[in-house]
Design a protein around this motif. Structure first.
Motif, PDB file in Angstrom:
ATOM      1  N   ILE A  32       0.869  -1.193   0.000  1.00 36.51           N
ATOM      2  CA  ILE A  32       0.000   0.000   0.000  1.00 36.51           C
ATOM      3  C   ILE A  32       0.903   1.239   0.000  1.00 36.51           C
ATOM      4  CG2 ILE A  32      -1.696   1.339   1.303  1.00 36.51           C
ATOM      5  CD1 ILE A  32      -2.711  -1.293   2.517  1.00 36.51           C
ATOM      6  N   ILE A  33       1.914   1.229   0.859  1.00 36.37           N
ATOM      7  CA  ILE A  33       2.829   2.385   0.939  1.00 36.37           C
ATOM      8  C   ILE A  33       3.608   2.516  -0.372  1.00 36.37           C
ATOM      9  CG2 ILE A  33       4.731   3.437   2.243  1.00 36.37           C
ATOM     10  CD1 ILE A  33       3.792   1.766   4.688  1.00 36.37           C
ATOM     11  N   GLU A  34       4.049   1.374  -0.895  1.00 37.08           N
ATOM     12  CA  GLU A  34       4.794   1.363  -2.166  1.00 37.08           C
ATOM     13  C   GLU A  34       3.956   1.988  -3.296  1.00 37.08           C
ATOM     14  OE1 GLU A  34       5.525  -2.643  -3.526  1.00 37.08           O
ATOM     15  OE2 GLU A  34       7.060  -2.047  -4.962  1.00 37.08           O
ATOM     16  N   ALA A  35       2.666   1.627  -3.356  1.00 36.28           N
ATOM     17  CA  ALA A  35       1.784   2.166  -4.408  1.00 36.28           C
ATOM     18  C   ALA A  35       1.573   3.663  -4.227  1.00 36.28           C
ATOM     19  CB  ALA A  35       0.440   1.431  -4.392  1.00 36.28           C
ATOM     20  N   HIS A  36       1.436   4.078  -2.972  1.00 35.14           N
ATOM     21  CA  HIS A  36       1.260   5.506  -2.676  1.00 35.14           C
ATOM     22  C   HIS A  36       2.489   6.299  -3.153  1.00 35.14           C
ATOM     23  CE1 HIS A  36       0.764   9.197  -0.451  1.00 35.14           C
ATOM     24  NE2 HIS A  36       1.905   8.964   0.185  1.00 35.14           N
ATOM     25  N   VAL A  37       3.675   5.777  -2.862  1.00 32.40           N
ATOM     26  CA  VAL A  37       4.906   6.488  -3.248  1.00 32.40           C
ATOM     27  C   VAL A  37       5.055   6.518  -4.775  1.00 32.40           C
ATOM     28  CG1 VAL A  37       7.439   6.390  -3.146  1.00 32.40           C
ATOM     29  CG2 VAL A  37       6.088   5.957  -1.079  1.00 32.40           C
ATOM     30  N   LEU A  38       4.795   5.377  -5.406  1.00 33.31           N
ATOM     31  CA  LEU A  38       5.012   5.302  -6.862  1.00 33.31           C
ATOM     32  C   LEU A  38       3.990   6.096  -7.662  1.00 33.31           C
ATOM     33  CD1 LEU A  38       5.782   1.512  -7.398  1.00 33.31           C
ATOM     34  CD2 LEU A  38       7.324   3.403  -7.972  1.00 33.31           C
ATOM     35  N   PHE A  39       2.718   6.007  -7.243  1.00 31.86           N
ATOM     36  CA  PHE A  39       1.663   6.545  -8.100  1.00 31.86           C
ATOM     37  C   PHE A  39       0.961   7.769  -7.522  1.00 31.86           C
ATOM     38  CE2 PHE A  39       1.982   1.899  -8.916  1.00 31.86           C
ATOM     39  CZ  PHE A  39       2.556   1.974 -10.179  1.00 31.86           C
ATOM     40  N   GLY A  40       1.315   8.136  -6.276  1.00 30.47           N
ATOM     41  CA  GLY A  40       0.871   9.408  -5.703  1.00 30.47           C
ATOM     42  C   GLY A  40      -0.553   9.451  -5.198  1.00 30.47           C
ATOM     43  N   LEU A  41      -1.285   8.337  -5.204  1.00 27.69           N
ATOM     44  CA  LEU A  41      -2.657   8.387  -4.676  1.00 27.69           C
ATOM     45  C   LEU A  41      -2.636   8.293  -3.151  1.00 27.69           C
ATOM     46  CD1 LEU A  41      -3.351   7.667  -7.694  1.00 27.69           C
ATOM     47  CD2 LEU A  41      -5.425   6.647  -6.760  1.00 27.69           C
ATOM     48  N   PRO A  42      -3.580   8.973  -2.479  1.00 23.82           N
ATOM     49  CA  PRO A  42      -3.625   8.859  -1.012  1.00 23.82           C
ATOM     50  C   PRO A  42      -4.056   7.461  -0.586  1.00 23.82           C
ATOM     51  CG  PRO A  42      -5.475  10.167  -1.834  1.00 23.82           C
ATOM     52  CD  PRO A  42      -4.605   9.866  -3.028  1.00 23.82           C
ATOM     53  N   ALA A  43      -3.759   7.154   0.673  1.00 16.56           N
ATOM     54  CA  ALA A  43      -4.016   5.795   1.191  1.00 16.56           C
ATOM     55  C   ALA A  43      -5.478   5.378   1.041  1.00 16.56           C
ATOM     56  CB  ALA A  43      -3.600   5.730   2.654  1.00 16.56           C
ATOM     57  N   ASP A  44      -6.418   6.329   1.205  1.00 12.91           N
ATOM     58  CA  ASP A  44      -7.833   5.930   1.155  1.00 12.91           C
ATOM     59  C   ASP A  44      -8.302   5.644  -0.267  1.00 12.91           C
ATOM     60  OD1 ASP A  44      -7.832   8.507   0.221  1.00 12.91           O
ATOM     61  OD2 ASP A  44      -9.403   9.259   1.540  1.00 12.91           O
ATOM     62  N   ARG A  45      -7.429   5.840  -1.250  1.00 10.95           N
ATOM     63  CA  ARG A  45      -7.796   5.453  -2.629  1.00 10.95           C
ATOM     64  C   ARG A  45      -6.961   4.266  -3.114  1.00 10.95           C
ATOM     65  NH1 ARG A  45      -7.481  11.124  -5.370  1.00 10.95           N
ATOM     66  NH2 ARG A  45      -7.559   9.893  -7.285  1.00 10.95           N
ATOM     67  N   ILE A  46      -6.330   3.597  -2.154  1.00 11.49           N
ATOM     68  CA  ILE A  46      -5.586   2.365  -2.474  1.00 11.49           C
ATOM     69  C   ILE A  46      -6.231   1.231  -1.672  1.00 11.49           C
ATOM     70  CG2 ILE A  46      -3.338   1.211  -2.498  1.00 11.49           C
ATOM     71  CD1 ILE A  46      -2.070   4.039  -2.489  1.00 11.49           C
ATOM     72  N   GLU A  47      -6.875   0.333  -2.373  1.00  7.47           N
ATOM     73  CA  GLU A  47      -7.654  -0.721  -1.717  1.00  7.47           C
ATOM     74  C   GLU A  47      -6.936  -2.065  -1.823  1.00  7.47           C
ATOM     75  OE1 GLU A  47     -11.451  -0.636  -3.752  1.00  7.47           O
ATOM     76  OE2 GLU A  47     -11.534   1.555  -3.591  1.00  7.47           O
ATOM     77  N   VAL A  48      -7.282  -2.948  -0.901  1.00  5.76           N
ATOM     78  CA  VAL A  48      -6.745  -4.324  -0.942  1.00  5.76           C
ATOM     79  C   VAL A  48      -7.918  -5.289  -0.956  1.00  5.76           C
ATOM     80  CG1 VAL A  48      -5.441  -6.078   0.336  1.00  5.76           C
ATOM     81  CG2 VAL A  48      -4.594  -3.728   0.245  1.00  5.76           C
ATOM     82  N   VAL A  49      -7.852  -6.275  -1.820  1.00  6.04           N
ATOM     83  CA  VAL A  49      -8.917  -7.285  -1.888  1.00  6.04           C
ATOM     84  C   VAL A  49      -8.256  -8.666  -1.908  1.00  6.04           C
ATOM     85  CG1 VAL A  49      -9.058  -7.147  -4.416  1.00  6.04           C
ATOM     86  CG2 VAL A  49     -11.023  -7.929  -3.146  1.00  6.04           C
ATOM     87  N   ILE A  50      -8.823  -9.586  -1.143  1.00 11.47           N
ATOM     88  CA  ILE A  50      -8.288 -10.959  -1.146  1.00 11.47           C
ATOM     89  C   ILE A  50      -8.737 -11.657  -2.432  1.00 11.47           C
ATOM     90  CG2 ILE A  50      -8.253 -13.200   0.036  1.00 11.47           C
ATOM     91  CD1 ILE A  50      -7.023 -11.084   1.775  1.00 11.47           C
ATOM     92  N   HIS A  51      -7.738 -12.240  -3.111  1.00  9.52           N
ATOM     93  CA  HIS A  51      -8.003 -12.945  -4.371  1.00  9.52           C
ATOM     94  C   HIS A  51      -7.165 -14.226  -4.335  1.00  9.52           C
ATOM     95  CE1 HIS A  51      -8.320 -13.914  -8.554  1.00  9.52           C
ATOM     96  NE2 HIS A  51      -7.116 -13.495  -8.885  1.00  9.52           N
ATOM     97  N   PRO A  52      -7.762 -15.319  -3.838  1.00 10.16           N
ATOM     98  CA  PRO A  52      -6.979 -16.528  -3.557  1.00 10.16           C
ATOM     99  C   PRO A  52      -6.262 -17.114  -4.768  1.00 10.16           C
ATOM    100  CG  PRO A  52      -9.148 -16.667  -2.536  1.00 10.16           C
ATOM    101  CD  PRO A  52      -9.171 -15.457  -3.421  1.00 10.16           C
ATOM    102  N   GLU A  53      -6.723 -16.834  -5.983  1.00  5.60           N
ATOM    103  CA  GLU A  53      -6.108 -17.456  -7.171  1.00  5.60           C
ATOM    104  C   GLU A  53      -4.831 -16.752  -7.613  1.00  5.60           C
ATOM    105  OE1 GLU A  53      -9.349 -16.344  -7.165  1.00  5.60           O
ATOM    106  OE2 GLU A  53     -10.383 -18.258  -6.824  1.00  5.60           O
ATOM    107  N   SER A  54      -4.574 -15.528  -7.177  1.00  4.46           N
ATOM    108  CA  SER A  54      -3.388 -14.731  -7.584  1.00  4.46           C
ATOM    109  C   SER A  54      -3.231 -14.656  -9.104  1.00  4.46           C
ATOM    110  CB  SER A  54      -2.088 -15.289  -6.980  1.00  4.46           C
ATOM    111  OG  SER A  54      -2.087 -15.200  -5.589  1.00  4.46           O
ATOM    112  N   LEU A  55      -4.334 -14.534  -9.815  1.00  4.26           N
ATOM    113  CA  LEU A  55      -4.245 -14.403 -11.283  1.00  4.26           C
ATOM    114  C   LEU A  55      -4.459 -12.954 -11.717  1.00  4.26           C
ATOM    115  CD1 LEU A  55      -6.170 -17.642 -12.341  1.00  4.26           C
ATOM    116  CD2 LEU A  55      -3.698 -17.278 -12.192  1.00  4.26           C
ATOM    117  N   VAL A  56      -5.331 -12.255 -10.994  1.00  7.94           N
ATOM    118  CA  VAL A  56      -5.446 -10.802 -11.192  1.00  7.94           C
ATOM    119  C   VAL A  56      -4.470 -10.177 -10.201  1.00  7.94           C
ATOM    120  CG1 VAL A  56      -6.959  -8.790 -11.059  1.00  7.94           C
ATOM    121  CG2 VAL A  56      -7.903 -11.021 -11.713  1.00  7.94           C
ATOM    122  N   HIS A  57      -3.530  -9.392 -10.699  1.00 11.62           N
ATOM    123  CA  HIS A  57      -2.493  -8.863  -9.793  1.00 11.62           C
ATOM    124  C   HIS A  57      -2.850  -7.493  -9.241  1.00 11.62           C
ATOM    125  CE1 HIS A  57      -0.062 -11.698 -12.459  1.00 11.62           C
ATOM    126  NE2 HIS A  57      -0.482 -12.326 -11.396  1.00 11.62           N
TER     127      HIS A  57
END
Ligand SMILES: NC(=O)C1=CN([C@@H]2O[C@H](COP(=O)(O)OP(=O)(O)OC[C@H]3O[C@@H](n4cnc5c(N)ncnc54)[C@H](OP(=O)(O)O)[C@@H]3O)[C@@H](O)[C@H]2O)C=CC1
Ligand SMILES: CC(=O)[C@@H](O)[C@H](O)COP(=O)(O)O
Ligand SMILES: [Mn+2]
Length: 398
Positions: free
Chosen positions: A219-244
């Protein structure tokens, strides 16, 4: 012929990078390879890939490395400073695949010479975010994300306008314990945590996947790289790991990155950037995959996600403290000194103690540009505090 250096060549990402390079004999010349404890592999790689320089971060192992490469004409060096010097040598492309905050100084050395940096070492961005991005901008260095989610986001964002991006979504496998009853987590052993449902990776990131600290760092890595605030970076569980990862745009569209769980895709994308070349990765068969499932992460199972957001809110250098505390807690878990669930407790208590701490007057002022010394001091204090907490927990348990 392009010259390349691989920092952390003996690890999982390093070996995958050399695998891709070895399939393109004649296209690449290896300047330097670096490792730490695995001297036989480092020496074998240096010979096989005709590297000019082989470096171990471990000064105590320099004699072993020299002996293994005697008579080959390959230069050797040892110690953290020698790793950074190897990174500073001018080459066309550098892979940063050291594990942990030890990767920060070598990554900065590449950016300071304006090089092209393929960055797998997420801790570089978590610990040193603003400084790292400022150095890349100052020198015109090219920073290419290699972490699979961030490579996916980078690819989905190509040609898009920043102001049209509404949110970023990172997927998480859920790790080794995603289906364990919650009450059993405290009994989890390092061996059980060192298995991943989908990806073959180094031990530390595999355990971080089980605890969700990996996604927390991301989440922090995405914020630094792409500049979006934390509340616009979401995490979703995806057990198949096919959508990254997915990018959500303001018109409601989602652009997703999909692929088989093989890091040679993200590494190869960075190696061939800005082109796309054929890669030896499995072509995803969606019919065979059958279904893609998603669910919300349970905050009780995965406190690490809340803690990453807390460190971001605390601001300043607290993300560096967050990473350092996590690394020290993981060391203690690996040494069987603390329980799996105590890693998050240690990180939370370290953040509580050091945010606003008088010893770190500069560390909590959001918006200020930290220097490398500030970051290294935050890292040192975070580790020290976390190690002390781990020691206390071990004594209390005894
Ligand atoms: N593996 C993966 O699929 C992914 C990894 N990443 C990130 O990439 C990085 C590397 O991960 P991974 O390849 O799994 O890790 P590994 O543990 O497999 O490899 C780590 C590498 O770093 C070297 N190393 C260890 N400690 C030090 C040190 N103090 N100074 C210098 N070098 C050191 C190791 O040397 P030696 O083995 O000789 O001791 C090895 O070459 C991590 O930041 C990870 O989070 C990101 C996405 C996916
Ligand atoms: C391959 C990669 O990028 C890892 O960071 C991966 O995301 C780990 O899997 P989790 O989704 O379990 O964290
Ligand atoms: Mn990842």
């Amino acid at each position: 012929m392009r010259t390349v250096t691989i920092l952390g060549s003996t690890g999982s990402i390093g070996q995958a990078t050399l695998d891709l390079i070895s399939r393109r004999e004649g296209d690449f010349a290896v300047e330097a390879l670096t490792g730490a404890g695995n001297i036989p592999l480092l020496a074998a790689q240096a010979i096989r890939h005709r590297a000019r320089l082989a470096v171990t971060a471990r000064e105590d192992l320099h004699a072993d490395l020299k002996a293994a490469l005697a008579g080959t004409g390959i230069e050797t060096a040892a110690g953290p400073a020698a790793v950074a010097e190897a990174a500073a040598r001018p080459v066309d492309w550098t892979m940063a695949a050291i594990v942990g905050a030890a990767g920060l100084v070598p990554s900065l050395a590449v950016l300071r010479r304006g090089g092209t940096l393929a960055l797998a070492n997420k801790e570089t961005l978590v610990a040193g975010g603003p400084l790292v991005m400022a150095e890349a901008a100052r020198t015109g260095a090219c920073l290419l994300p290699v972490d699979s989610e961030h490579s996916g986001l980078f690819q989905a964002l190509r040609g898009e306008r920043a102001e049209e991006v509404e949110r970023l979504i990172l997927t998480a496998s859920g790790g080794a314990f995603r289906d364990w009853p919650l009450h059993r987590l405290r009994e989890a052993t390092p061996e059980q945590a060192s298995t991943h449902p989908n990806w073959a990776m180094g031990q530390r990131i595999t355990i971080d996947s089980a605890s969700m600290f990996n996604k927390a760092l991301e989440i922090i890595e995405a914020h630094v790289l792409f500049g979006l605030p934390a509340d616009r970076i979401e995490v979703v569980i995806h057990p198949e790991s096919l959508v990254h990862a997915l990018v959500g745009f303001r018109d409601g569209a989602l652009i997703a990155h999909l692929g088989a769980p093989d890091m040679r895709h993200a590494i190869g994308f960075a190696l061939n950037h800005p082109l796309r070349e054929a890669l030896p990765v499995e072509r995803l068969d969606l019919v065979r995959a059958g279904r893609l499932t998603f669910r919300e992460p349970d905050p009780a199972r995965y406190p690490a996600l809340r803690l990453a957001r807390l460190a971001m809110e605390q601001g300043g250098l607290m993300p560096a403290v967050f990473n350092a505390a996590k690394e020290a807690a993981l060391d203690a878990f690996l040494a069987r000194a603390i329980r799996f669930t105590q890693m998050a407790e240690i990180v939370e208590r370290t953040l509580d103690r050091l945010s606003g701490d008088g010893r770190m007057p500069r560390l909590c002022r959001a918006g200020e540009m930290p220097g490398l010394d500030d970051i290294l001091e935050a890292d040192r204090l975070g580790r020290k505090e976390a190690a002390a907490l781990a020691g206390r927990m071990t004594r209390e348990e005894a």
